[in-house]
Enzyme design. Structure first.
Site, PDB file in Angstrom:
ATOM      1  N   GLY A  46       0.784  -1.234   0.000  1.00 15.69           N
ATOM      2  CA  GLY A  46       0.000   0.000   0.000  1.00 15.69           C
ATOM      3  C   GLY A  46       0.808   1.273   0.000  1.00 15.69           C
ATOM      4  CG  HIS A 138     -16.128  23.551   8.260  1.00 11.20           C
ATOM      5  ND1 HIS A 138     -17.400  23.378   7.734  1.00 11.20           N
ATOM      6  CD2 HIS A 138     -16.257  23.357   9.596  1.00 11.20           C
ATOM      7  CE1 HIS A 138     -18.245  23.091   8.702  1.00 11.20           C
ATOM      8  NE2 HIS A 138     -17.587  23.076   9.847  1.00 11.20           N
ATOM      9  CE  LYS A 202     -26.311  23.033  12.289  1.00 12.45           C
ATOM     10  NZ  LYS A 202     -25.754  22.547  11.035  1.00 12.45           N
TER      11      LYS A 202
END
Length: 326
Positions: A46, A138, A202
């Site tokens: 990998g 973000h 929320k």
């Protein structure tokens, strides 16, 4: 004589990881060049191997990689690409992150948690990156995590122009999915001619990621086409619940606009079944055919990234691309 003076010309080269090569090709095409041929593969265990098939000595290198699934593999590949450029004597290395992985882990909510967004910045700096170009982080504070220049691009003009062209003759309202993105919603409002603002109140259980409860809408949305804006759509739980809450308050329509289409797990089914009229995203992340649906609109981000790259290469102003707001 104690010095040899030689006037050298700067040259720009685009490099792409394997996560989203179509975007890198589009960026290179906008610049009138080709992506540098790169050999990349995994060993049996990998481990990732990367080698460039052209000389990169003295170049201004721009390494484009979108952090999509499998996200850790593509982050590692990009770090190795940067290291290879550093060791091959590239003059300046700019990491281009259409989507910045781990951006949601930008603070500690509880004890014994990491701040993984900071770790990401440290890794790229250690690998040899001189500069970052990112799209719609973000939170803007992530720019301060990297010890060097960060150019924060915004997809807002691209998305808002599409909304204005399609819905500009209607009564609009801009809705933030939570109180934390009101500042972004204000920029949307200004771009849409002063459309009124609202936000969805929320609650979120910090021990259960990707789960929220949309309690109520704060603001006047009755009879309006509501533009529900966010930076990303992951599982689409937040967006679909917010859509239902807005329509329950009497909105005429809800149009979803977001920069990053992560579209994990049930996201496509949720969005397809949702009451939203249209879902507008950009191609900062690859969106395969099986994740596309009738009301999904995908806008190209390559023109914006290519313009920013040219401004950086020419020592120009990236801020000028956003009316001084970047």
């Amino acid at each position: 004589m104690t010095v040899i003076r030689k006037k050298t010309k700067r040259h720009l080269m685009i490099f792409s990881g394997r996560a989203h090569p179509e975007l890198a090709d589009a960026v290179a095409g906008e610049l009138g060049i080709h992506v540098v041929p790169t050999q990349a593969y995994e060993f049996a265990n990998g481990e990732i191997y990367v080698r460039y098939e052209e000389s990169v000595r003295g170049c201004d290198a721009y390494v484009i990689q979108s952090h999509t699934v499998p996200i850790n593999e593509w982050i590692m590949e990009q770090l190795i690409m940067v290291d290879a450029l550093k060791r091959a004597s590239a003059k300046r290395i700019t990491v281009v992150l259409p989507f910045y992985g781990y951006a949601r882990q930008d603070k500690k909510h509880r004890g014994r948690e990491p701040i993984s967004a900071r770790l990401m910045a440290d890794l790229f700096r250690t690998a040899g990156a001189d500069r970052l170009i990112v799209v719609d982080l973000h939170t803007a504070q992530i720019q301060g995590f990297f010890d060097g220049p960060v150019d924060h691009l915004m997809a807002l003009p691209l998305l808002a122009d599409h909304v204005r062209a399609r819905y500009g003759d209607r009564d609009l309202a801009v809705v933030s999915p939570d109180a934390g993105r009101i500042k972004v919603a204000e920029q949307w409002s200004a771009r849409l001619g002063g459309a009124p603002l609202a936000f969805v109140h929320k609650t979120r259980d910090i021990t259960r990621p990707n789960e929220v409860v949309a309690n109520r809408v704060v603001g006047d949305v009755e009879g309006r086409v509501c533009i529900l804006v966010d930076d990303m759509i992951d599982t689409a739980g937040t967006i679909t619940k917010a859509t239902d809450a807005i329509l329950a308050q009497g909105a005429a329509q809800v149009v979803v606009a977001a920069t990053h289409a992560i579209l994990s797990g049930p996201a496509v089914d949720r969005l397809r079944a949702s009451a939203a009229t249209e879902v507008i995203v950009t191609d900062t992340l690859p969106i395969p055919p099986d994740k596309r649906f009738e009301k999904l609109t995908v806008l190209p981000i390559a023109p914006l990234i290519s313009r920013a790259i040219m401004e950086v290469f020419a020592d120009g102003s990236v801020t000028s691309l956003f009316d001084g707001r970047a």
